[in-house]
Design a protein around this motif. Sequence first.
Motif, PDB file in Angstrom:
ATOM      1  N   THR A 232      -7.478  -8.670  -5.639  1.00  0.00           N
ATOM      2  CA  THR A 232      -7.305  -9.843  -4.771  1.00  0.00           C
ATOM      3  C   THR A 232      -8.537 -10.141  -3.914  1.00  0.00           C
ATOM      4  O   THR A 232      -8.750 -11.281  -3.516  1.00  0.00           O
TER       5      THR A 232
ATOM      6  N   LYS B 293       3.591 -11.688  -1.702  1.00  0.00           N
ATOM      7  CA  LYS B 293       2.598 -12.396  -2.521  1.00  0.00           C
ATOM      8  C   LYS B 293       3.309 -13.468  -3.359  1.00  0.00           C
ATOM      9  O   LYS B 293       3.915 -14.341  -2.791  1.00  0.00           O
TER      10      LYS B 293
ATOM     11  N   THR C 163       0.826  -1.208   0.000  1.00  0.00           N
ATOM     12  CA  THR C 163       0.000   0.000   0.000  1.00  0.00           C
ATOM     13  C   THR C 163       0.860   1.258   0.000  1.00  0.00           C
ATOM     14  O   THR C 163       0.511   2.256  -0.639  1.00  0.00           O
TER      15      THR C 163
HETATM   16  C1  LIG Z   1      -1.911  -7.459  -0.910  1.00  0.00           C
HETATM   17  C2  LIG Z   1      -2.282  -6.416  -1.854  1.00  0.00           C
HETATM   18  C3  LIG Z   1      -1.964  -5.056  -1.653  1.00  0.00           C
HETATM   19  C4  LIG Z   1      -1.101  -4.518  -0.574  1.00  0.00           C
HETATM   20  O1  LIG Z   1      -1.369  -4.828   0.682  1.00  0.00           O
HETATM   21  P1  LIG Z   1      -0.287  -4.552   1.830  1.00  0.00           P
HETATM   22  O2  LIG Z   1      -0.980  -5.145   2.993  1.00  0.00           O
HETATM   23  O3  LIG Z   1      -0.100  -3.092   1.940  1.00  0.00           O
HETATM   24  O4  LIG Z   1       0.979  -5.248   1.429  1.00  0.00           O
HETATM   25  C5  LIG Z   1      -2.347  -4.142  -2.612  1.00  0.00           C
HETATM   26  N1  LIG Z   1      -2.979  -4.512  -3.709  1.00  0.00           N
HETATM   27  C6  LIG Z   1      -3.296  -5.789  -3.961  1.00  0.00           C
HETATM   28  C7  LIG Z   1      -3.979  -6.125  -5.237  1.00  0.00           C
HETATM   29  C8  LIG Z   1      -2.958  -6.784  -3.043  1.00  0.00           C
HETATM   30  O5  LIG Z   1      -3.239  -8.069  -3.297  1.00  0.00           O
END
Ligand SMILES: *Cc1c(COP(=O)(O)O)cnc(C)c1O
Length: 361
Positions: free
Chosen positions: A136, A187, A62
């Motif tokens: 996601t 991820k 983020t």
């Molecule tokens: C996991 C994810 C994020 C970021 O999440 P954080 O918790 O900040 O690492 C942003 N966008 C998508 C599409 C994600 O899957």
Amino acid sequence: MKLFTVGPVEMYDHTRAMGSRQNEYFREPEFSAFLSETSNLLKQALFAPQEYHTIFLASSGTGAMEATVINCFNSADKLLIINGGTFGNYFVNICKKNKIPYDEVILNYGEMLTKNVLDSYSGKKYTALLVNICETSTGQLYDIKLLDSFCKRNGMYLIVDAISSAFADEYKISNYKIHATILSSQKALALPPGLAMVVLSDQIYEERVKISGTNSMYFDFKAYVNNMTRGQTPFTPCIGLLYQLNDMLKHLLEQGIDNKISRTHTLATYFRKQARKNNIQMPVYPLANAVTPVLFSDINAFNLHEKLRDQYSIYINPNGLMPERICRIGHLGNLTEVDYDLLITAINDIMSQMKKEKYTI
Ligand SMILES: *Cc1c(COP(=O)(O)O)cnc(C)c1O
């Protein structure tokens, strides 16, 4: 413990081994050479042109989303955001907080992004499109070709959050005109969380970032790009995570990026086939390889997630939206078909147990 979550995910032994290394002091030529190599490996793995810029941030994904938006755009712009769930909404909130004008293409749950929907936003003088190429929270994979040609037709920058998609679905920067790609370590790269990456086109760097008047000190990309010319970052980088990234990129390139993606596809397809055989429902829109949402009408999905955790030490993602109906199963990281066999057996056991107990909704 077995993680079928989308991040963090099951890590590989070579990643864990790298994580135990003593971090070196980084303002030295040896680390500069290492970081330059890592930057080149990342560009190679994403099929990005050599002249593109890589930025390594010590933040979760983020942070990189917000940093990208504030370095590329300001209150004189008008952005278009594909908002099909939790992460689309992150872009909306980032624009709100930073007072950057935007419109949203809102997709309700189950709704697919089509050419017709997108075309109704054509010719409206947007500066850029922001999209989470795999949303996601729903598992929908948007059509990069569709978005790319829409942006080209409308003279817009294309900004892609590929956090859950890169290295899980095909994602080749040079096949399209993608001006910023946002990634995160936890991820498909199957590293611990804490490292975020941005790959910028030379064009958006020259036209936007270089002259941006961002108020942020820590997230000012100019300093990152300038420092990277000598293999450095402006502030202390997450050195250990970068060791793990470098090691993972070498493994991925050795395996072949296309092979890695087809392996993830095979696992996702394997799970979906088993699930279908067991009458577990899934959405009908195009699904990314990273994650499968599963829909229940006769048992409580949130309780299923708790029972998997408590009885089997199996972790899946509960869903923020409709938690009693939907949970999500990830296909990233060190998982095999055998793991999915165990998962399906566990789900079936718990489902029949719950039906007996009338754990219904
Ligand atoms: C996991 C994810 C994020 C970021 O999440 P954080 O918790 O900040 O690492 C942003 N966008 C998508 C599409 C994600 O899957």
